[in-house]
Design a protein around this motif. Structure first.
Motif, mmCIF file in Angstrom:
data_model
loop_
_atom_site.group_PDB
_atom_site.id
_atom_site.type_symbol
_atom_site.label_atom_id
_atom_site.label_comp_id
_atom_site.label_asym_id
_atom_site.label_seq_id
_atom_site.Cartn_x
_atom_site.Cartn_y
_atom_site.Cartn_z
ATOM 1 N N SER A 105 42.329 40.375 50.523
ATOM 2 C CA SER A 105 41.216 41.119 51.111
ATOM 3 C C SER A 105 39.866 40.639 50.606
ATOM 4 O O SER A 105 38.876 40.665 51.330
ATOM 5 C CB SER A 105 41.359 42.616 50.796
ATOM 6 O OG SER A 105 42.443 43.168 51.488
ATOM 7 N N ASN A 106 39.822 40.207 49.351
ATOM 8 C CA ASN A 106 38.548 39.843 48.726
ATOM 9 C C ASN A 106 38.459 38.362 48.405
ATOM 10 O O ASN A 106 37.567 37.927 47.678
ATOM 11 C CB ASN A 106 38.364 40.666 47.437
ATOM 12 C CG ASN A 106 36.928 40.723 46.980
ATOM 13 O OD1 ASN A 106 36.008 40.829 47.777
ATOM 14 N ND2 ASN A 106 36.726 40.632 45.678
ATOM 15 N N SER A 142 41.424 45.299 44.300
ATOM 16 C CA SER A 142 41.329 44.204 45.266
ATOM 17 C C SER A 142 40.953 42.883 44.629
ATOM 18 O O SER A 142 40.816 41.884 45.327
ATOM 19 C CB SER A 142 40.300 44.547 46.342
ATOM 20 O OG SER A 142 38.993 44.596 45.783
ATOM 21 N N PHE A 187 39.069 48.197 49.196
ATOM 22 C CA PHE A 187 39.213 46.743 49.226
ATOM 23 C C PHE A 187 37.922 46.037 49.629
ATOM 24 O O PHE A 187 37.900 44.809 49.742
ATOM 25 C CB PHE A 187 40.337 46.342 50.196
ATOM 26 C CG PHE A 187 41.675 46.901 49.821
ATOM 27 C CD1 PHE A 187 42.274 46.566 48.620
ATOM 28 C CD2 PHE A 187 42.337 47.781 50.660
ATOM 29 C CE1 PHE A 187 43.505 47.087 48.260
ATOM 30 C CE2 PHE A 187 43.574 48.300 50.324
ATOM 31 C CZ PHE A 187 44.163 47.957 49.117
ATOM 32 N N ASN A 199 48.402 49.927 48.031
ATOM 33 C CA ASN A 199 48.924 48.574 47.835
ATOM 34 C C ASN A 199 50.216 48.495 47.023
ATOM 35 O O ASN A 199 50.961 47.540 47.171
ATOM 36 C CB ASN A 199 47.855 47.716 47.146
ATOM 37 C CG ASN A 199 48.233 46.253 47.073
ATOM 38 O OD1 ASN A 199 48.396 45.602 48.088
ATOM 39 N ND2 ASN A 199 48.387 45.736 45.859
#
Length: 444
Positions: free
Chosen positions: A415-416, A410, A257, A284
């Motif tokens: 997360s990003n 990701s 991620f 995930n």
């Protein structure tokens, strides 16, 4: 102010379609760019179908926590000094000290939603709520060049429409709830995206037997919630796998991620991309946090010890058919072990069966033919999250979602979110500068 287009209508740099966390993060990145270059800020507007800001409101279950660190907020990974960070929110809410004393990296989902609402409130004058975008069309150029303007048509809740001209759009319309083929949502059959509002509309005493279908985090959390909220009820969990699978959140696995993993996926070989999915999909997809799994098993075991069972797990089982019967639903289950069927009559049936990804073709309509697709039929993407033009378009269609095939696991996750939004903002600014340079008369 923006430039002017046909009929002297103002042209802005960006229209954002949808105003969830992704486009909110983009608004923050654009706002902070404007603060650093006040003489030439990016001009933008957002349209959001919901009447107010909201993010998975129907899954804000008590005590559920985020699955990412509080530092993976709307801005920090892009700009640690941002006034829109989660830490800034805690300071504004006078809870920073207590949050630190709580010694937890993962805020509750309720608190993170409050943070998102706090950040969104800073953009109220540039977001039209209760307004959905119905069409995006290229505006024919005056000369022989490719169109560099987009016409965005939006419809308000009262039926009136508005047309905006922009050089770019950022599509972030969210995910589409997925139900098994042949199943429709109804009075007693719900998707997890409807859960809390549907549950609160019921009389708890009327819910004597409830069932949850799914193997992921949402399914496990709803099962736990129903077991708590309905102490008189039988609760069945229908799981297509042999029990819940634990999410791999260990440090090495979590590197998938990292922002840098996007480049490694995007520029990687087909073999490398395949390895990403083969080895790391368990970070995930259809997985559950270990503490939730342990808690549910502990409850099941405790009931077995006391010989008082009301929490039931039907592993390796799928839904064969569903019949809605007014105040109840009849569901036929099929075991993957021996192909036997079992019929249940339930007062509520919840499908936590995930979502379908963003498909821009639904919004773009005929305009979609201007963009390239790969051999698998998916849109080709530029590294800056723009659809790749098939006809030399200079206007930009950015996607905030639906890019897992090109940018990796990701690419559309929280997360990003800060880095991704920053990259899109940088692209918009850079391409604007290039466009203006092209229009500057050459020196004689």
């Amino acid at each position: 102010m923006g430039t002017t287009g046909r009929h002297n209508q103002e042209v802005i740099d960006l229209v954002g379609i949808g105003f969830g966390p992704s486009n909110l993060s983009l608004a923050i990145a654009l706002e902070e760019h404007g603060a650093s270059t006040p003489e030439h800020p990016v001009t933008y507007r957002f349209f959001e179908r919901q009447p107010s800001f909201g993010w998975h409101r129907n899954m804000l279950l008590p005590s559920t926590t985020m699955q990412i660190s509080f530092l993976k907020d709307l801005a920090t990974f892009r700009n640690p000094m941002s006034r829109f960070s989660f830490v800034s929110y805690l300071h504004a809410a006078d809870r920073l000290v207590q949050f630190v004393n709580n010694q937890d990296f993962f805020p509750t989902r309720q608190e993170f939603h409050q943070y998102l609402e706090w950040a969104a409130a800073g953009f109220g004058d540039r977001v039209s709520y209760g307004t959905g975008v119905t069409a995006v069309r290229p505006v024919p150029g005056d000369g022989e060049g490719a169109p560099d303007l987009l016409e965005v048509e939006a419809r308000r809740a009262d039926g009136t429409t508005e047309v905006v001209l922009a050089h770019n759009v950022a599509v972030s319309t969210g995910l589409v709830p997925r139900l098994p083929e042949g199943v429709s949502a109804g009075e007693r059959v719900w998707h997890s995206s409807q859960f809390l509002s549907r549950f609160r509309a019921q009389e708890p005493d009327d819910l004597k037997h409830v069932a949850v279908v799914g193997a992921g985090q949402s399914a496990a959390e709803i099962t736990r919630f129903l077991h708590d909220a309905l102490p008189h009820a039988q609760v069945s969990s229908v799981i297509p796998s042999y029990g819940y699978t634990v999410a791999d959140d260990t440090p090495f696995a979590n590197q998938v991620f990292d922002p840098g993993a996007v480049d490694e996926y995007y520029f990687g070989t087909d073999r490398a991309r395949d390895a990403f999915w083969r080895y790391h999909s368990n970070t995930n997809y259809s997985v559950v946090d270990a503490d939730v799994i342990r808690e549910l098993f502990r409850r099941s075991y405790d009931e077995e010890v006391r010989d008082s069972r009301r929490l039931h797990f039907r592993n390796l089982t799928r839904v064969d058919s569903v019949e809605q019967l007014g105040s109840s639903a009849r569901v036929v289950l099929r075991s993957l072990l021996d192909d036997r069927t079992e019929e249940l009559s339930v007062d509520a049936l919840v499908f936590a069966t995930g979502y379908d990804g963003l498909d821009p073709a639904r919004l773009l309509g005929d305009f979609d033919r201007h963009f390239q697709r790969d051999a698998a039929g998916k849109h080709r993407m530029e590294r800056d999250y723009r659809l790749t033009s098939a006809s030399g378009l200079t206007c930009g269609v950015y996607l905030q979602g639906g890019t897992e095939h090109s940018h990796g696991l990701s690419s559309s996750l929280l997360s990003n979110i800060a880095v991704r939004s920053g990259e899109i903002a940088d692209s918009i600014v850079l391409r604007r500068a290039e466009r203006e340079l092209d229009r500057t008369p050459s020196a004689v």
